[in-house]
Design a protein around this motif. Structure first.
Motif, PDB file in Angstrom:
ATOM      1  N   UNK A   1       6.746  -3.400  12.063  1.00 25.74           N
ATOM      2  CA  UNK A   1       6.446  -2.020  11.705  1.00 25.74           C
ATOM      3  C   UNK A   1       6.710  -0.988  12.807  1.00 25.74           C
ATOM      4  N   UNK A   2       6.440  -1.267  14.085  1.00 23.96           N
ATOM      5  CA  UNK A   2       6.648  -0.215  15.093  1.00 23.96           C
ATOM      6  C   UNK A   2       8.044   0.403  15.110  1.00 23.96           C
ATOM      7  N   UNK A   3       9.138  -0.390  14.972  1.00 23.92           N
ATOM      8  CA  UNK A   3      10.458   0.269  14.949  1.00 23.92           C
ATOM      9  C   UNK A   3      10.638   1.233  13.778  1.00 23.92           C
ATOM     10  N   UNK A   4      10.038   0.917  12.632  1.00 26.72           N
ATOM     11  CA  UNK A   4      10.106   1.843  11.494  1.00 26.72           C
ATOM     12  C   UNK A   4       9.422   3.166  11.838  1.00 26.72           C
ATOM     13  N   UNK A   5       8.229   3.057  12.407  1.00 25.66           N
ATOM     14  CA  UNK A   5       7.491   4.272  12.759  1.00 25.66           C
ATOM     15  C   UNK A   5       8.208   5.053  13.851  1.00 25.66           C
ATOM     16  N   UNK A   6       8.821   4.344  14.781  1.00 31.47           N
ATOM     17  CA  UNK A   6       9.615   5.023  15.800  1.00 31.47           C
ATOM     18  C   UNK A   6      10.772   5.793  15.167  1.00 31.47           C
TER      19      UNK A   6
ATOM     20  N   UNK B   1     -17.053  -0.707   1.182  1.00 28.88           N
ATOM     21  CA  UNK B   1     -15.964   0.268   1.285  1.00 28.88           C
ATOM     22  C   UNK B   1     -15.891   0.914   2.664  1.00 28.88           C
ATOM     23  N   UNK B   2     -17.031   1.229   3.248  1.00 27.98           N
ATOM     24  CA  UNK B   2     -17.016   1.846   4.572  1.00 27.98           C
ATOM     25  C   UNK B   2     -16.469   0.890   5.613  1.00 27.98           C
ATOM     26  N   UNK B   3     -16.868  -0.377   5.532  1.00 30.68           N
ATOM     27  CA  UNK B   3     -16.359  -1.360   6.486  1.00 30.68           C
ATOM     28  C   UNK B   3     -14.864  -1.583   6.316  1.00 30.68           C
ATOM     29  N   UNK B   4     -14.408  -1.644   5.058  1.00 32.01           N
ATOM     30  CA  UNK B   4     -12.972  -1.778   4.805  1.00 32.01           C
ATOM     31  C   UNK B   4     -12.219  -0.581   5.379  1.00 32.01           C
ATOM     32  N   UNK B   5     -12.765   0.619   5.167  1.00 33.01           N
ATOM     33  CA  UNK B   5     -12.125   1.822   5.687  1.00 33.01           C
ATOM     34  C   UNK B   5     -12.111   1.828   7.209  1.00 33.01           C
ATOM     35  N   UNK B   6     -13.193   1.392   7.823  1.00 35.94           N
ATOM     36  CA  UNK B   6     -13.259   1.354   9.289  1.00 35.94           C
ATOM     37  C   UNK B   6     -12.216   0.405   9.865  1.00 35.94           C
ATOM     38  N   UNK B   7     -12.147  -0.813   9.307  1.00 38.14           N
ATOM     39  CA  UNK B   7     -11.190  -1.800   9.797  1.00 38.14           C
ATOM     40  C   UNK B   7      -9.757  -1.324   9.545  1.00 38.14           C
ATOM     41  N   UNK B   8      -9.521  -0.780   8.351  1.00 35.60           N
ATOM     42  CA  UNK B   8      -8.188  -0.315   8.016  1.00 35.60           C
ATOM     43  C   UNK B   8      -7.747   0.865   8.850  1.00 35.60           C
ATOM     44  N   UNK B   9      -8.650   1.807   9.060  1.00 39.52           N
ATOM     45  CA  UNK B   9      -8.310   2.995   9.838  1.00 39.52           C
ATOM     46  C   UNK B   9      -8.055   2.628  11.296  1.00 39.52           C
TER      47      UNK B   9
ATOM     48  N   UNK C   1      -4.479   3.345  13.135  1.00 41.44           N
ATOM     49  CA  UNK C   1      -4.377   4.137  14.366  1.00 41.44           C
ATOM     50  C   UNK C   1      -3.772   3.320  15.506  1.00 41.44           C
ATOM     51  N   UNK C   2      -4.135   2.044  15.584  1.00 40.76           N
ATOM     52  CA  UNK C   2      -3.574   1.182  16.625  1.00 40.76           C
ATOM     53  C   UNK C   2      -2.069   1.069  16.466  1.00 40.76           C
TER      54      UNK C   2
END
Length: 274
Positions: free
Chosen positions: A222-227, A252-260, A264-265
């Motif tokens: 994925x990083x090359x795509x985002x680049x 849902x909050x835990x899923x959102x936290x892990x996903x977000x 971001x990473x």
């Protein structure tokens, strides 16, 4: 680029529950699942919905998705376009800038069908322009037609309307017939929205939406795509879209936290490779 979460990631939850969960997770962007929004508006006003979003600091990034526009005919076409107009009005009322349109070519098309699809896409774009909405055409890897990025870009170009681009769903890019060279056809004007996920240990030909996992945990590079998107000058939304039944069973909050956090990473990793 701005991270957001698609409501498909927490599909069993209500619109209001998603707003709360994403805000509690620190995410400020939400890709709206239109059916959830429509169900929410059966018992809540548009004014109350705008206040709900504002109070929790949530910005609607895009809306998913509208089907049935490109090949339908007669009464069916009128029904789809009537539904589309109502959804455009919702997007305008809630300041949702982008509406994702599915290139739902379940069966092969002939020259007449292709011409009809181009005309319909142009008409849909003209309608959307009247509501100040941008359309994002989504190619789908298992489609009989418009399964690849290059074909989606060709349809966008042939429709000739300035408010149409492509929705780049990385799942369909990797599991369909798209090629690395197709990325060179993308321009800043033609990239309307981005959706990210990952897949691990599943042959691409067999992968389904249920196999989507957190970006960075699987086999997609994925990083090359985002680049590449960043090199184009793309500063729009990048959405986490996971239709994973296992995640749907979680809080849902835990899923959102892990996903977000994962999103971001990944965006940070891409930035560091500049």
């Amino acid at each position: 680029m701005k991270p957001c979460i698609s409501e498909a990631t927490t599909l069993p939850c209500s619109f209001a529950d998603d707003v709360a969960a994403y805000a509690d997770a620190g995410c400020r962007g939400m890709e709206v699942w239109l059916t959830k929004l429509e169900n929410h508006l059966e018992t809540h006003s548009l004014a109350d919905t705008r206040k709900l979003l504002a109070d929790r600091g949530i910005t609607p990034a895009a809306a998913a998705y509208q089907g049935g526009l490109l090949l339908s005919q007669g009464e069916q076409r009128r029904a789809h376009f009537d539904h589309f107009r109502k959804r455009l009005d919702l997007c305008q009322q809630l300041a949702i800038p982008t509406l994702i349109v599915a290139a739902d070519f379940a069966e092969p098309v002939d020259a007449t069908g292709l011409e009809r699809a181009i005309v319909s896409l142009a008409q849909a774009a003209q309608w959307a322009a009247g509501f100040n909405v941008h359309l994002a055409l989504e190619f789908r890897g298992k489609n009989a037609f418009c399964a690849s990025l290059d074909t989606a870009l060709a349809l966008v170009a042939q429709c000739g309307e300035p408010n149409v681009g492509v929705n780049f769903d990385v799942f369909h890019y990797y599991t369909g017939p798209s090629k690395f060279e197709d990325l060179q056809l993308l321009t800043l004007d033609s990239l309307a929205h981005v959706q990210l996920c990952d897949v691990a240990g599943v042959p691409r030909e067999l992968a389904t939406d249920a196999d989507r996992i957190l970006p960075g945990d699987g086999d997609f590079n994925l990083p090359p795509l985002l680049d590449h998107f960043r090199a184009l000058g793309y500063e729009g939304w990048v959405s986490l879209e996971l239709m994973n039944p296992t995640l749907w069973q979680g809080n849902a909050t835990q899923v959102a936290e892990v996903g977000f956090t994962a999103l971001r990473k990944l965006l940070g990793q891409a930035r560091m490779t500049d």
